[in-house]
Design a protein around this motif. Structure first.
Motif, PDB file in Angstrom:
ATOM      1  N   UNK A  12       0.751  -1.073   0.252  1.00 34.41           N
ATOM      2  CA  UNK A  12       0.330   0.110   0.212  1.00 34.41           C
ATOM      3  C   UNK A  12       1.105   1.043   0.086  1.00 34.41           C
ATOM      4  N   UNK A  13       2.028   0.744   1.073  1.00 31.05           N
ATOM      5  CA  UNK A  13       2.783   2.301   0.749  1.00 31.05           C
ATOM      6  C   UNK A  13       3.484   2.417  -0.391  1.00 31.05           C
ATOM      7  N   UNK A  14       3.823   1.360  -1.172  1.00 25.16           N
ATOM      8  CA  UNK A  14       4.527   1.873  -2.430  1.00 25.16           C
ATOM      9  C   UNK A  14       3.769   2.392  -3.474  1.00 25.16           C
ATOM     10  N   UNK A  15       2.369   1.798  -3.061  1.00 27.66           N
ATOM     11  CA  UNK A  15       1.438   2.168  -4.200  1.00 27.66           C
ATOM     12  C   UNK A  15       1.303   3.493  -4.670  1.00 27.66           C
ATOM     13  N   UNK A  16       1.036   4.243  -2.721  1.00 26.81           N
ATOM     14  CA  UNK A  16       0.278   5.639  -2.338  1.00 26.81           C
ATOM     15  C   UNK A  16       1.867   6.530  -2.795  1.00 26.81           C
ATOM     16  N   UNK A  17       2.777   5.935  -3.166  1.00 25.80           N
ATOM     17  CA  UNK A  17       4.175   6.584  -3.133  1.00 25.80           C
ATOM     18  C   UNK A  17       4.814   6.669  -5.191  1.00 25.80           C
ATOM     19  N   UNK A  18       3.823   5.887  -5.140  1.00 23.25           N
ATOM     20  CA  UNK A  18       3.869   6.074  -7.299  1.00 23.25           C
ATOM     21  C   UNK A  18       4.261   4.963  -7.793  1.00 23.25           C
ATOM     22  N   UNK A  19       4.732   3.505  -7.089  1.00 22.06           N
ATOM     23  CA  UNK A  19       4.654   2.242  -7.640  1.00 22.06           C
ATOM     24  C   UNK A  19       3.601   1.714  -8.429  1.00 22.06           C
ATOM     25  N   UNK A  20       3.161   2.092  -9.414  1.00 21.80           N
ATOM     26  CA  UNK A  20       2.489   1.517 -10.236  1.00 21.80           C
ATOM     27  C   UNK A  20       2.946   0.062 -10.889  1.00 21.80           C
ATOM     28  N   UNK A  21       3.693  -0.291 -10.936  1.00 19.62           N
ATOM     29  CA  UNK A  21       3.777  -1.269 -11.966  1.00 19.62           C
ATOM     30  C   UNK A  21       3.912  -2.574 -11.510  1.00 19.62           C
ATOM     31  N   UNK A  22       3.206  -3.689 -12.262  1.00 18.48           N
ATOM     32  CA  UNK A  22       2.630  -4.401 -11.537  1.00 18.48           C
ATOM     33  C   UNK A  22       4.016  -5.475 -11.385  1.00 18.48           C
ATOM     34  N   UNK A  23       4.779  -5.619 -12.005  1.00 16.27           N
ATOM     35  CA  UNK A  23       5.586  -6.419 -12.535  1.00 16.27           C
ATOM     36  C   UNK A  23       6.598  -6.164 -11.137  1.00 16.27           C
ATOM     37  N   UNK A  24       6.982  -4.625 -10.731  1.00 18.08           N
ATOM     38  CA  UNK A  24       8.136  -4.233 -10.165  1.00 18.08           C
ATOM     39  C   UNK A  24       7.192  -4.499  -8.521  1.00 18.08           C
ATOM     40  N   UNK A  25       5.820  -4.189  -8.826  1.00 21.21           N
ATOM     41  CA  UNK A  25       5.280  -4.847  -6.987  1.00 21.21           C
ATOM     42  C   UNK A  25       4.932  -6.309  -6.741  1.00 21.21           C
ATOM     43  N   UNK A  26       5.138  -7.008  -7.629  1.00 21.32           N
ATOM     44  CA  UNK A  26       5.366  -8.422  -7.986  1.00 21.32           C
ATOM     45  C   UNK A  26       6.732  -9.073  -6.794  1.00 21.32           C
ATOM     46  N   UNK A  27       7.484  -8.269  -7.829  1.00 22.97           N
ATOM     47  CA  UNK A  27       8.996  -8.217  -7.299  1.00 22.97           C
ATOM     48  C   UNK A  27       9.107  -8.468  -5.751  1.00 22.97           C
ATOM     49  N   UNK A  66      11.896   0.931  -5.267  1.00 22.39           N
ATOM     50  CA  UNK A  66      10.090   0.745  -6.293  1.00 22.39           C
ATOM     51  C   UNK A  66      10.329   1.527  -7.551  1.00 22.39           C
ATOM     52  N   UNK A  67      10.242   3.057  -7.473  1.00 21.25           N
ATOM     53  CA  UNK A  67      10.586   4.626  -8.337  1.00 21.25           C
ATOM     54  C   UNK A  67      11.442   4.208  -9.162  1.00 21.25           C
ATOM     55  N   UNK A  68      13.090   4.092  -8.267  1.00 24.02           N
ATOM     56  CA  UNK A  68      14.041   3.865  -9.907  1.00 24.02           C
ATOM     57  C   UNK A  68      13.865   2.188 -10.667  1.00 24.02           C
ATOM     58  N   UNK A  69      13.696   1.225  -9.930  1.00 21.15           N
ATOM     59  CA  UNK A  69      13.392   0.331 -11.039  1.00 21.15           C
ATOM     60  C   UNK A  69      12.441  -0.041 -11.445  1.00 21.15           C
ATOM     61  N   UNK A  70      10.928   0.675 -11.148  1.00 27.43           N
ATOM     62  CA  UNK A  70      10.030   1.286 -12.555  1.00 27.43           C
ATOM     63  C   UNK A  70      10.733   2.276 -13.154  1.00 27.43           C
ATOM     64  N   UNK A  71      10.949   3.175 -12.800  1.00 24.07           N
ATOM     65  CA  UNK A  71      11.631   4.163 -14.157  1.00 24.07           C
ATOM     66  C   UNK A  71      12.697   3.631 -15.031  1.00 24.07           C
ATOM     67  N   UNK A  72      13.162   2.587 -14.427  1.00 20.80           N
ATOM     68  CA  UNK A  72      14.592   1.692 -15.506  1.00 20.80           C
ATOM     69  C   UNK A  72      13.787   0.655 -16.005  1.00 20.80           C
TER      70      UNK A  72
END
Ligand code: SAH
Length: 213
Positions: A12-27, A66-72
């Protein structure tokens, strides 16, 4: 092991800070951050805060990981270089998304510990190298993606050179104690495009292999 409640709050904290990529969240749901944090701080592993690790370094805040991984924008075939192994947490997340991960730290002790953790977790696609990561790994280059998890004054030249055309590097840039910006660098046919993502605070990128064992 985190409780179901802790995992829910973590995501929940990750999502609320903008981490939305499903694969990143799953990892990030799969890799237990508690295994990368020592002793007294382990109880806080599922909070969205950076925490101290050995050698005076820090494990980054999960939302920043999460945000760095998503941006990559990592694809399953990618070869990824991480500069700044630290606890190994970021590399473990990358290992879920990429084909191969190389991670470099100037502290041998951190490199060794991270390597042990990867072995315990069966993460066989990560190679840990002690060394000064600002020079990259010329023998393994070019890389599809490069993540730097310590702040440089400028993106290191050797890393820019080791990025494949079309490749992406995510790097915090700025003076160590002042405001730093997270930058996304994309290598094009003719040069490099720079995009500023957000302000961040990382430990500094330091020259040379550390002298402690
Ligand atoms: N990614 C880590 C956190 C990194 S903390 C994690 O997931 O836990 C930054 C790390 O960068 C520290 O471990 C520090 O030793 C390392 N570092 C700093 N300068 C470096 C350099 N020139 N080469 C390689 N590692 C470096």
């Amino acid at each position: 092991m985190p409780s179901a409640e802790q995992i829910m709050q973590f995501v929940f904290a990750l999502r609320s800070k903008g981490v939305r990529d499903a694969e990143v969240l799953k990892a990030m749901e799969k890799i237990d951050r508690g295994l990368f944090v020592d002793g007294v701080f382990a109880s806080r592993a599922y909070e969205d805060v950076p925490l101290p690790i050995a050698c005076g370094q820090t494990i980054s805040q999960p939302s920043i990981v999460g945000l760095m991984t998503q941006a990559a924008q990592i694809s399953p075939r990618d070869h990824v270089l991480e500069v700044g192994t630290g606890s190994g947490y970021q590399a473990a997340i990358l290992s879920q998304l990429a084909r191969r991960v190389w991670t470099v730290d100037r502290h041998r002790k951190l490199a060794r510990r991270a390597e042990d953790r990867f072995a315990e977790l069966g993460l066989t696609n990560i190679t840990v190298m002690p060394g000064d990561g600002s020079f990259g790994l010329p023998d393994q280059a070019p890389f599809d993606r490069i993540l730097v998890t310590a702040a440089a004054e400028d993106p290191p030249g050797p890393l820019l050179a080791q990025l494949r055309i079309g490749g992406i590097m995510v790097v915090p840039v700025g003076q160590s104690d002042a405001v730093q910006s997270l930058i996304k660098v994309t290598r094009t046919e003719t040069g490099y495009d720079y995009e500023e993502l957000r302000s961040v605070r990382f430990v500094p990128l330091v020259e040379g292999l550390a002298t402690d064992r």
